[in-house]
Structure formats: C-alpha cells, structure tokens
Design an enzyme around this catalytic site. Structure first.
Site, PDB file in Angstrom:
ATOM      1  N   LYS A 238     -45.137  68.280   6.989  1.00  0.00           N
ATOM      2  CA  LYS A 238     -46.382  69.081   6.550  1.00  0.00           C
ATOM      3  C   LYS A 238     -46.956  69.857   7.668  1.00  0.00           C
ATOM      4  O   LYS A 238     -47.158  69.146   8.644  1.00  0.00           O
ATOM      5  CB  LYS A 238     -47.240  68.234   5.844  1.00  0.00           C
ATOM      6  CG  LYS A 238     -47.482  66.704   6.409  1.00  0.00           C
ATOM      7  CD  LYS A 238     -48.547  66.027   5.665  1.00  0.00           C
ATOM      8  CE  LYS A 238     -48.570  64.716   6.334  1.00  0.00           C
ATOM      9  NZ  LYS A 238     -49.738  63.811   5.773  1.00  0.00           N
TER      10      LYS A 238
ATOM     11  N   HIS B  73     -45.310  55.136  28.608  1.00  0.00           N
ATOM     12  CA  HIS B  73     -46.753  55.233  28.762  1.00  0.00           C
ATOM     13  C   HIS B  73     -47.000  55.102  30.305  1.00  0.00           C
ATOM     14  O   HIS B  73     -47.591  54.541  30.704  1.00  0.00           O
ATOM     15  CB  HIS B  73     -47.556  54.355  27.848  1.00  0.00           C
ATOM     16  CG  HIS B  73     -48.860  54.595  27.700  1.00  0.00           C
ATOM     17  ND1 HIS B  73     -49.563  55.751  28.173  1.00  0.00           N
ATOM     18  CD2 HIS B  73     -49.840  53.840  26.949  1.00  0.00           C
ATOM     19  CE1 HIS B  73     -50.967  55.908  27.736  1.00  0.00           C
ATOM     20  NE2 HIS B  73     -51.123  54.675  26.939  1.00  0.00           N
TER      21      HIS B  73
END
Ligand SMILES: [Zn+2]
Lengths: 424, 187, 305
Positions: free
Chosen positions: C83, C133
């Site tokens: 979306k 990370h």
C-alpha cells in the site's frame, strides 16, 4: 511456403552438411541437397540443433500481462532457440480447467512463434486441497500431459499419491515443485552461512530433499511417472541417483541459473537474484553440473519467470522470486561447459520425450518436422536487460558476456528468428 | 592532523631558523607582557595543531620573564570549520580550558600562521559557545597576508609577504622534530 | 571515511576506533552549557522510519540537531510496499529534497542497501529486519570501553535470540574487528544455521560461560517465538537463559550487564539485575547520542561535493 536451403551447418555429430527445408519438414540432408527456388541460408560455421524444448516456462497470461504475454514470451523463446515451451499453470485464473488450458494453447497458436504446450494444475486453484479436473484437461484441445502446481508444492502426501495414480490413465506426469512448505515459512534464500550473515530467513536444502525422497517412494509404490522441477541441491541429486538405480520412473530438471550462480549473489540484496528454489552454494552447483553430465538430472529447464519492475525494484523480502531464462539458457549452459550434443540432449531430445512433444526434439533427417535452431558457437554477447524480448527485465545475467548466439530458429519450416532477430 | 612534515634539503627556502624562531617567540611574549600589564588575567588558547605547543612556549617564556604563571589551554575548532565539505572529516582533538574557565578573562588565541582568517573565525565561534571572555586577542607566529575576513592579529612574530602559489610551513620540535619556518612553492 | 554505514563490517579497526574516539569528544561537549555545534549547518538529515522505534529515532534526531543539521522525520510506520509508495519512490523523493543523509529503519533485511543504490547521500542503517544495527553495536562497544577501559581481549557473552537479532550480528562483527572475543549463548533453535562461519564461539550453556565473561549482553526475546516452537515456555526459557540475581553472582566482580532494550523484564532479565549498578542500560542510551553524532559527523563531514 518458402523453401530454405541451409548450407554448411554442422549437425551435432560434427560434420558440416546442407539441409533442405520444405513444406514444414526436413526434405533432404546432405551435400547433394538442392531445392529449386530455395532461399539459401549460409550456415557456414553454425551449429544446427533440434529446436529447444522448455519444460518449465511462466508466460503470465492470463493475469499478469504487464509482466509477460504468451506472445512476448514466445518471442523470447524463439530468440533463445526454442521451438516449444511448456507453460506453467500458475496464471490468474489458474490453468486448472479445460477452458483455461485451451485459452493458453490458442494464444500460443495465434502467436505462432513456438509451440505453447499448457501444463495443467494438479489441484484446484493450486490450493493443494482438491484434484483439478485432470482428465478434462488431458482430453481438451490442449492435450495436457504434464500437471504441476509449480510455485507451490503438492505438499499433502495423500493428494500427491492420488495425482500420481490418476494421471496414469492418460499417460500423464506430475511435475513436482519440491518444497516442504512448513520448512520454508518466510524463507528468502538458501539457509547457510550467507543467510545467517545477511539476516534473511533460510530455505533449507532438506525442504526440497524430503519431498523428492517422499515422492520418489510414492511413485515407486503406485508405479507412476514423476518429474522433479528445478532440482537445486547436492542432496537431491543423491536421492535421484538412488531412485533411478532402484528403477523408479523419475525424471528431473535443473535451471541454467542453478548451474551458474551461487547464493553469495544475495549479498547485494538485489532481488533480481531472488528465486525459488533459491541459489545455492558452490558445492551444490558443482553437484548439479556433474549430475547433468551423468544423466542423473535429465534436462535443463528455464523456469523463465518474468516479473514487473515494481515486484523486483524493492526490498528483497517483498520481491517476488523468479528470473528470466529463455533468451539466455543456451548461452548459460554453454558457458558451464556442455557440448553441443549434450545441449541437444538436455535441452531438446529428452524434454520433448518427457513432455510427449513428438514433433520436437528430433535431429534433422528426411521427413522430420523442421523444428531446429542455428547457433553461432563463436559469437559472444553481453546481456542487456533492455534489449530482451521479454516484457520484463529481471535477468540475473545483466552485463555478463556469454558465449554462443542463436542466429535462426525454424518452427515447422518457418523461420521465427533470422539473423538473430525475431521475424515478427 | 599533526602529520610530521618531511624536511628534505630541497624543500623550499628557510625563513626562520631554529634560533630565529626562538627569538620571535620571545618577542611575542614581551609584546604580550607590555600590552596586558604583565599578562594579568590572561589565558593562552592554542589552536591545533601547532598553535598548541606555541601557546605552551609563550606561557613558559612569560613565566620566565615575569615570574607569573599564565594558563595555556587548547581550543579544538574542528566542529566549527566551514570547510568540512571541501576538506573532509578530521579527527577531533580535545579542548582544554583553564580550570577556572575563560569568563571575564583576556583570552589570547595562538596559532602558527595567519592566512585567510577562517581558522580564527571558527575559533571565535567555538569560544563563544564556551564562555564569555572580557577580551579576545590573537597571537600568530607568522602573518602571510591574503585575508578573506576582517581579522587581524594583535601580536605578530613575523610578517612574511607571500604569493598564493606559495605555502608557509611552520615546523616545531614537539610535532615535527625540529624548529624551522619554510616557504615552499605549491605543487 | 566510508560513505554509508550499512553494516558494522563496513568499519575496519581504524575507522571503528575513530568513531569511538570522536564519540568520546562529542560526549565531552555534551557537558557544556551550549550543547549545539554548528558543524552540519545547512545539511539535511532525514529519519526514514518504517518501523516504530521512538528511542532510536529520538537518539538520531538529537544527534543531528546538536550538530545543527536540519532534521526531517519521515515516518512511514505501518506502510508497506503493497500500500502506498514504494521504497524506491520514497528514495527518489528524498533525493529530490537533497537529503545529505538518510537514517533508515526498516523491517526488511537489506532495505538500507537498496536505498543506498537509489540516493546520492549517505545512508545510515538504524536497524534492518533481522540483519544489522551498526550504531547500536558502536554504542555498545563505546559503553564497554568506557566501563572496562579496553575492548581488545575482552570476553563478551551475547545471550538469547541470536537468530533474529540485528544487534547480535552487528556486535559480533564490530567486536571481532576491535579484538574482543565473543561467545554467543542461546538454545540451539535460536542460533542460526551457518553461525559457525561467524567470528565467535557458541554455547548452549549460560552458566558455563558467565564465570569468564567481562561483559554479558542480554538480547530481547519475544514471547511469540514460543508459538513457533523455538522454546517450550517462557518459564523454561528464563530458567535456562535468563539473567537473575543468583546467576549474576557467577560473573566476575568487574563484569557488566548490557541490554539493547527494550527489555522483557522477567523473561531474559530480572528487574533487580536490570536496575543493578553493574547494568549499563541507562548509559547505553546516553552514549547512543554521542556515537550517532560521531557517525553523522564522520560520514557527512567526509563527503566531497
Ligand atoms: Zn517452481
């Protein structure tokens, strides 16, 4: 219909000869072959192969015509030297009825660039729950003989057993996409050193091998033919060797990309290298090459899987798996060292036999349908995604320089490719 | 920063020898003493790299002449430079101020060469974020001209008119292993 | 200096040490009355967060603002490719805005690598899927060095869900580069297949590892992993791999306890351990800003236009 006299092509036994092509068949073979009014094609230095046959093509029509159509895929196939392709059933709607397989078959005829042989789905909607009407597809105009839920595995062992048994009635064969789905939930790439490092969920080799072992035993138990799609691991090769030694009627294919590329390609996170089954480590690649040479793996099939740009220019995890293959297959297998005779065997003669495509896979001889391809063995070319005939661009070979180039392809005596260009 | 400069024999023209350099430092120390009533309330802040040992030398000379200890600190201006885009990242150095700070004091910034003035401007910006001195002055060993900003030095060891195609190299024992000032043609 | 920070492996020992040294200077400046520095004035740093992580976003935002960069928070939380705008479209937008750096947090492993192929500015990985990370590893290394005085030769135990942990991956790479010895500890189900190729040892027995550890880093373990049969129950997990006060006594006197947060108290770490003086959890947060200032400065300052 134009008559062609192909002069000086090397047929796969190595000798140069002339081929007269008239009325869709090879009319004469030999240095004395002549044809009045024939258009002469100088094939000096070229190799004449029986037209290639792909047991595993995704043409995307109906449903994803933005990625490929029967026509664009047929053109790509012809340019790759193919005269027949078997179109997988995972379209939208799924090719699980006589209606859909006939539609694909007619689209193939209309395009007229290769013979498009539809594959029928094993289960309704590829959902793995109920058998599709396999008999209706077999007796339709498309005369389906290969059935596959490819993209999905027929995971339920009871359903797989029934499918194997049922298709015996019309000499069908089930082509299994071997992937135990519970072992590949969320899987993104081969499970091993590289997936551990890249933090991508692993697709373990055992998920493929467990299904191949199971299905080989099922095929033995019910006395059926089984075909294994896109074998990708050394372990699968061992199981296939064992099954064949036991006399189980199993055949297997390997893709060009699994013969050339390894899982380290994922390091770029470029989803053009995302494919299912995934690229494997080099030890598997070596085992697959050896298995093909040995005949444990019977054929090379492309698993040509076009995808729209938005399904590939994104995050790896969101990308669809699959790679283009039709226009590069011949060059890729040549680059990994297959002889011209092995190429004729693995990309034409044997797949035609497995798929029951009697007009294909025959070496040029008087009276044989003129399905053949002429290859320049000395040429090299550099893969440019934008220059491919497919509607999609997801080739993993972009920028690579590959050996051998298709110069001409004939489908039942009519050229679909001449001078390396599609006739239409 | 602080890369020792190679001192090959053919490397330019000597402007100040070791002995001359020492005399110039002494002269600056005397000037400071004169103009600041014996360097009362003064703090010397050296601008890295070679401003730092210069500030220490000046403090030592002032103490030797007058007997009063002048604090010498370090003002790292790397994060205040306006040429990061052009010259790339440098490693940061420490900033060390006198223990009782710089507020209301006379701060004398010390650097080796005064050229465009941009280094001094960065130092003034850095200083502003650290406190509020009563007066800020500037001492340099060499003024070579070519200012790009309205900045001048209060104490100059030696004026050396230069061409833009030349560069001035100040070598100090603490950093370079010898004391010397040289004028070189840029390559 | 490197252009992007996508993986802790992008930093060699010299560059990693430069980041830690620079972070130390940044931390000194944090004690001043005037905290703001003009260094990155006129530069634009975009925080592009596809995953909700207020802590990490605020840390990067504070770091960028202290260096006077213009900060744009581009929260794409909840959005996916299916979306709305694709990552590539977003990248082209950021490119048009002239972003000098994009700090990206994304649930898909490798998303920062993709982004780096579409933008000219620096890309900083602020956590991608189950991959890496790197700034967390830098702040962890910084914290270890600050507490224990060195990294070379340090014995570090990283405990818990290594399989799904981006913190573990980055820490293994960075700590190895800086000379520490890492042992990964967890149930076999939570150590990845292929972990043998990592520059670390592995163990299934936490009690055996603790007596020789200088640092024990507890990873967050999500309860939902139980549903996928990674372990039988929370109780069994915390009994075998949780750090409580009794188990903490097995650690040497000087050893520290770390956690990248957010913690599951009672699961992988007991409250008394989390709040003990040996825990560095609060420092880790403060050090995060200094380390991210250092990274932004070194990456952006090093750009040649
Ligand atoms: Zn498949």
């Amino acid at each position: 219909m134009t008559t062609y006299l192909i002069k000086g092509a090397a047929i796969v036994d190595g000798s140069a000869t002339d081929l007269l092509i008239r009325d869709g068949v090879v009319a004469a073979v030999g240095r004395d072959a002549t044809g009045r009014g024939a258009e002469v094609i100088d094939a000096d230095g070229l190799v004449a192969l029986p037209g290639l046959v792909d047991l595993h093509t995704h043409l995307r029509e109906p449903g994803r015509e933005d990625a490929e159509t029967v026509e664009s895929g047929s053109r790509a196939a012809a340019l790759g030297g193919y005269t027949a392709v078997c179109a997988m059933a995972n379209t939208d709607p799924v090719a699980d009825t006589a209606g859909v397989v006939e539609q694909v078959y007619r689209l193939g005829r209309a395009a007229g660039l290769v013979d498009v042989q539809p594959i029928g789905a094993v289960t309704v909607g590829l959902a793995g729950e109920r058998l599709a009407e396999l008999g209706a597809m077999a007796t339709s105009a498309a005369r389906v003989r290969i059935f596959s839920d490819d993209g999905h595995c027929v995971a339920d062992p009871r359903l797989m057993r029934r499918a194997l048994e049922y298709v015996k009635a019309f000499d069908g064969i089930v082509a299994q996409h071997a992937e135990e789905p519970r072992l590949t939930v969320g899987a993104q790439m081969h499970e091993g050193d590289v997936s551990a490092r890249l933090g991508l969920t692993g697709w373990p080799a055992v998920a493929e091998e467990a299904i191949i072992a199971r299905d080989a035993l099922l095929a033995e138990h019910v006395g059926s033919r089984l075909h294994i799609c896109h074998v990708s691991t050394a372990g699968s090769v061992e199981i296939l060797r064992w099954a064949k030694q036991r006399g189980i009627r199993v055949t297997a294919e390997v893709t060009p990309h699994h013969l050339l590329l390894t899982d380290t390609r994922a390091e770029s996170y470029d989803p053009v290298f995302k494919v299912n089954p995934p690229l494997r480590p080099s030890a598997d690649v070596a085992a697959l090459r050896a298995a093909l040479a040995e005949g444990v793996i019977d054929v090379v099939a492309t698993d040509h899987a076009p995808h729209a740009v938005e399904d590939k220019e994104c995050e790896w995890g969101y990308a669809r798996p699959g790679m283009l293959g039709l226009e590069t297959a011949l060059s890729v297998v040549r680059s990994v060292g297959l002889s011209w005779d092995a190429i004729a065997t693995r990309l034409s003669r044997v797949p035609a036999r497995i798929g029951g495509l009697t007009e294909h896979g025959q070496d040029p001889a008087p009276g044989v349908p003129a399905n053949l391809t002429l290859v320049d063995p000395a040429a090299t070319w550099t893969v440019d995604p934008a220059a491919l005939a497919s509607r999609s661009r997801n080739t993993p070979y972009a920028g690579m320089t590959l050996p051998a180039r298709v110069v001409a392809t004939f489908l039942r005596g009519s050229p679909t490719v001449l001078d390396g260009k599609a006739v239409r | 920063m602080g890369h020792p400069r190679t001192a090959g024999p053919a490397a330019g023209k000597t402007i100040l020898t070791s002995a001359e350099l020492a005399r110039v430092v002494d002269r600056i120390a005397h000037q400071i003493l004169e103009k600041t009533e014996g360097a009362r309330d003064c703090a010397l802040l050296g601008i890295p790299t070679r401003g730092v040992p210069l500030a220490r030398r000046l403090a030592a000379r002032i103490e030797a002449f007058e007997g009063n200890a002048v604090p010498a600190g370090v003002l790292d201006i790397t994060l205040y430079r306006d040429d990061l885009r052009l010259r790339g990242t440098r490693a940061l150095g420490p900033t060390s101020l006198p223990t009782d700070g710089i507020d209301a004091r006379r701060v004398i910034l010390v650097d080796d060469v005064l050229f465009s003035g941009r280094t001094v401007r960065a130092a003034l910006d850095a200083l502003k974020d650290l406190g509020r001195p009563r007066v800020v002055q500037l001492a340099v060993l060499v003024d070579r001209g070519h200012r790009e900003l309205p900045i001048r030095a209060d104490y100059v060891g030696k004026n050396i008119p230069t061409a833009l195609t030349e560069s001035v190299h100040v070598l100090l024992t603490e950093v370079d292993g010898l004391d010397e000032v040289r004028l070189e043609e840029k390559h | 200096m490197i252009r992007h920070l996508l993986s802790a492996a992008d930093l060699d020992a010299d560059n990693a040490t430069l980041v830690l040294d620079t972070a130390a200077e940044m931390a000194n400046l944090a004690g001043r009355e005037v905290k703001k520095l003009p260094t990155l004035r006129g530069r634009t740093v975009v925080n592009l967060f596809y995953e909700d992580s207020t802590r990490t976003r605020i840390s990067f935002e504070a770091a960028a603002k202290r260096l006077s960069a213009d900060v744009i928070n581009f929260s794409a939380k909840g959005s996916s490719v299916s979306k709305g705008e694709s990552l590539k479209d977003t990248a082209l937008t950021l490119q048009a805005m002239g972003a000098d750096a994009v700090v990206i947090r994304h649930s898909a492993s490798g998303a920062p690598h993709r982004l780096a192929t579409w933008v000219d500015g620096s890309v900083l990985n602020a956590g991608d899927g189950t991959h890496e990370h790197p700034t967390q590893a830098l702040l962890d290394a910084y914290t270890m060095r600050a507490r224990l005085g060195r990294l070379d030769g340090l014995a570090v135990a990283i405990v818990g869900d290594v399989l799904h942990s981006r913190v573990a991956r980055s820490n293994v790479l960075l700590l190895h580069t800086l000379g520490a010895r890492v042992t990964l500890v967890g149930p076999p189900t939570l150590l990845p297949v292929g972990v043998d190729a990592w520059p670390a040892k592995t163990s299934y027995d936490l009690d055996a590892v603790l007596p020789d550890a200088d640092v024990v880093m507890m990873l967050r373990v999500q309860r939902e992993r139980m549903d996928d049969a990674y372990f039988p129950s929370v109780r069994e997990y915390s009994r075998r791999y949780g750090l409580d006060a009794v188990r903490m006594r097995k650690l040497p006197e000087h050893a520290i306890v770390m956690h990248p947060g957010p913690m599951n108290r009672g699961m992988e770490i007991s409250p008394d351990v989390a709040d003990s003086p040996r825990s560095t959890i609060v420092e880790q947060v403060a050090n995060g800003v200094s380390v991210r200032m250092a990274v932004l400065y070194l990456l952006l300052g090093g750009q040649h236009k």
